[in-house]
Design a protein around this motif. Sequence first.
Motif, short mmCIF file in Angstrom:
data_model
loop_
_atom_site.label_atom_id
_atom_site.label_comp_id
_atom_site.label_asym_id
_atom_site.label_seq_id
_atom_site.Cartn_x
_atom_site.Cartn_y
_atom_site.Cartn_z
N ALA A 20 123.93 -64.98 47.23
CA ALA A 20 124.96 -64.18 46.59
C ALA A 20 126.29 -64.91 46.51
CB ALA A 20 125.13 -62.86 47.34
N CYS A 21 126.51 -65.85 47.42
CA CYS A 21 127.81 -66.50 47.50
C CYS A 21 127.83 -67.92 46.95
CB CYS A 21 128.29 -66.48 48.95
SG CYS A 21 128.59 -64.80 49.55
N ILE A 22 126.85 -68.26 46.15
CA ILE A 22 126.86 -69.59 45.53
C ILE A 22 128.10 -69.75 44.66
CG2 ILE A 22 125.71 -71.01 43.78
CD1 ILE A 22 123.06 -70.21 44.94
N PRO A 29 137.59 -68.43 49.82
CA PRO A 29 136.76 -67.49 50.58
C PRO A 29 135.44 -68.08 51.08
CG PRO A 29 137.57 -66.45 48.58
CD PRO A 29 137.93 -67.90 48.50
N PHE A 30 135.09 -69.30 50.63
CA PHE A 30 133.83 -69.90 51.08
C PHE A 30 133.82 -70.12 52.60
CE2 PHE A 30 130.82 -73.55 51.50
CZ PHE A 30 129.68 -72.86 51.12
N VAL A 31 134.98 -70.22 53.21
CA VAL A 31 135.03 -70.40 54.66
C VAL A 31 134.43 -69.19 55.37
CG1 VAL A 31 137.35 -69.48 55.06
CG2 VAL A 31 136.45 -71.22 56.58
N PHE A 32 134.58 -68.00 54.80
CA PHE A 32 133.98 -66.81 55.40
C PHE A 32 132.46 -66.84 55.27
CE2 PHE A 32 138.29 -65.45 54.15
CZ PHE A 32 138.78 -65.20 55.43
N VAL A 33 131.98 -67.39 54.16
CA VAL A 33 130.53 -67.57 53.99
C VAL A 33 130.02 -68.53 55.05
CG1 VAL A 33 128.73 -68.40 52.42
CG2 VAL A 33 130.68 -67.10 51.52
N ARG A 34 130.76 -69.61 55.28
CA ARG A 34 130.35 -70.59 56.29
C ARG A 34 130.28 -69.93 57.67
NH1 ARG A 34 132.19 -76.38 54.32
NH2 ARG A 34 131.45 -76.98 56.36
N TRP A 35 131.28 -69.09 58.01
CA TRP A 35 131.27 -68.40 59.31
C TRP A 35 130.04 -67.51 59.42
CZ3 TRP A 35 133.56 -69.28 63.70
CH2 TRP A 35 134.78 -69.93 63.73
N ILE A 59 115.50 -77.03 62.11
CA ILE A 59 115.99 -76.62 60.79
C ILE A 59 117.25 -75.78 60.94
CG2 ILE A 59 115.46 -75.15 58.80
CD1 ILE A 59 112.52 -76.13 59.13
N THR A 60 117.21 -74.79 61.83
CA THR A 60 118.39 -73.93 61.98
C THR A 60 119.55 -74.67 62.63
OG1 THR A 60 117.32 -72.96 63.92
CG2 THR A 60 117.29 -71.68 61.90
N ALA A 61 119.27 -75.62 63.50
CA ALA A 61 120.35 -76.42 64.09
C ALA A 61 121.04 -77.25 63.01
CB ALA A 61 119.81 -77.32 65.20
N ALA A 62 120.26 -77.77 62.06
CA ALA A 62 120.86 -78.53 60.95
C ALA A 62 121.74 -77.62 60.09
CB ALA A 62 119.75 -79.15 60.10
N ILE A 63 121.31 -76.38 59.88
CA ILE A 63 122.12 -75.44 59.11
C ILE A 63 123.41 -75.12 59.86
CG2 ILE A 63 122.22 -73.07 58.23
CD1 ILE A 63 119.21 -73.37 57.58
N VAL A 64 123.31 -74.95 61.18
CA VAL A 64 124.52 -74.69 61.98
C VAL A 64 125.51 -75.83 61.83
CG1 VAL A 64 125.39 -74.51 64.35
CG2 VAL A 64 123.39 -73.18 63.66
N VAL A 65 125.04 -77.06 61.88
CA VAL A 65 125.93 -78.22 61.78
C VAL A 65 126.56 -78.31 60.38
CG1 VAL A 65 126.00 -80.75 61.79
CG2 VAL A 65 124.78 -79.53 63.59
N LEU A 66 125.75 -78.14 59.34
CA LEU A 66 126.26 -78.29 57.97
C LEU A 66 127.22 -77.17 57.57
CD1 LEU A 66 123.12 -79.52 56.02
CD2 LEU A 66 125.21 -80.78 56.50
N TRP A 67 126.97 -75.94 58.01
CA TRP A 67 127.81 -74.81 57.61
C TRP A 67 128.92 -74.52 58.62
CZ3 TRP A 67 123.50 -75.47 54.94
CH2 TRP A 67 123.48 -75.06 53.61
N GLY A 77 130.74 -79.89 45.51
CA GLY A 77 130.37 -78.53 45.14
C GLY A 77 128.95 -78.36 44.63
N GLN A 78 128.49 -79.26 43.76
CA GLN A 78 127.14 -79.12 43.22
C GLN A 78 126.09 -79.33 44.30
OE1 GLN A 78 127.03 -81.81 39.90
NE2 GLN A 78 127.62 -80.18 38.46
N VAL A 79 126.36 -80.22 45.23
CA VAL A 79 125.43 -80.43 46.34
C VAL A 79 125.41 -79.19 47.23
CG1 VAL A 79 124.91 -81.88 48.34
CG2 VAL A 79 125.78 -82.92 46.24
N TRP A 80 126.60 -78.59 47.46
CA TRP A 80 126.66 -77.35 48.25
C TRP A 80 125.83 -76.26 47.60
CZ3 TRP A 80 127.14 -76.20 52.92
CH2 TRP A 80 128.09 -76.78 53.76
N ALA A 81 125.94 -76.12 46.30
CA ALA A 81 125.18 -75.08 45.60
C ALA A 81 123.68 -75.30 45.79
CB ALA A 81 125.54 -75.07 44.12
N ALA A 82 123.24 -76.53 45.70
CA ALA A 82 121.82 -76.83 45.92
C ALA A 82 121.44 -76.57 47.38
CB ALA A 82 121.52 -78.28 45.55
N LEU A 83 122.32 -76.94 48.31
CA LEU A 83 122.03 -76.70 49.72
C LEU A 83 121.98 -75.21 50.05
CD1 LEU A 83 124.16 -79.46 51.50
CD2 LEU A 83 121.67 -79.28 51.40
#
Length: 105
Positions: A20-22, A29-35, A59-67, A77-83
């Motif tokens: 929903a937040c792509i 406001p993307f910082v709130f999505v990251r939180w 997998i979830t540890a990698a998501i924690v680090v990236l976000w 930005g385009q890489v973020w959208a794909a991620l």
Amino acid sequence: MPFTRPALAPGLLAAVVLLACIVLVDSGPFVFVRWGVTVLALIVLVFAVRGRSWLSVGITAAIVVLWNPVLQIPIPGQVWAALQVVAAAAFIAVGILVKVPREGV
């Protein structure tokens, strides 16, 4: 042995937030999505450890680090959208795969 899938609800919620937040990528406001994604990933991570699903932990540890909103990794930005899409799929898969045995049954 009976089991439960405790990571499914937070995993599905994280997937919905990510998809929903792509449109918020590269905005303030993307910082709130990251939180939100980081907190949900940590919750899923705890359930993955309890279920001894080590691939899911990675997998979830990698998501924690990236976000992570505190120590941000600069990603275009385009890489973020794909991620966002890849992470949503990962959350759904981890939610389905993580099984925690029921206690006292």
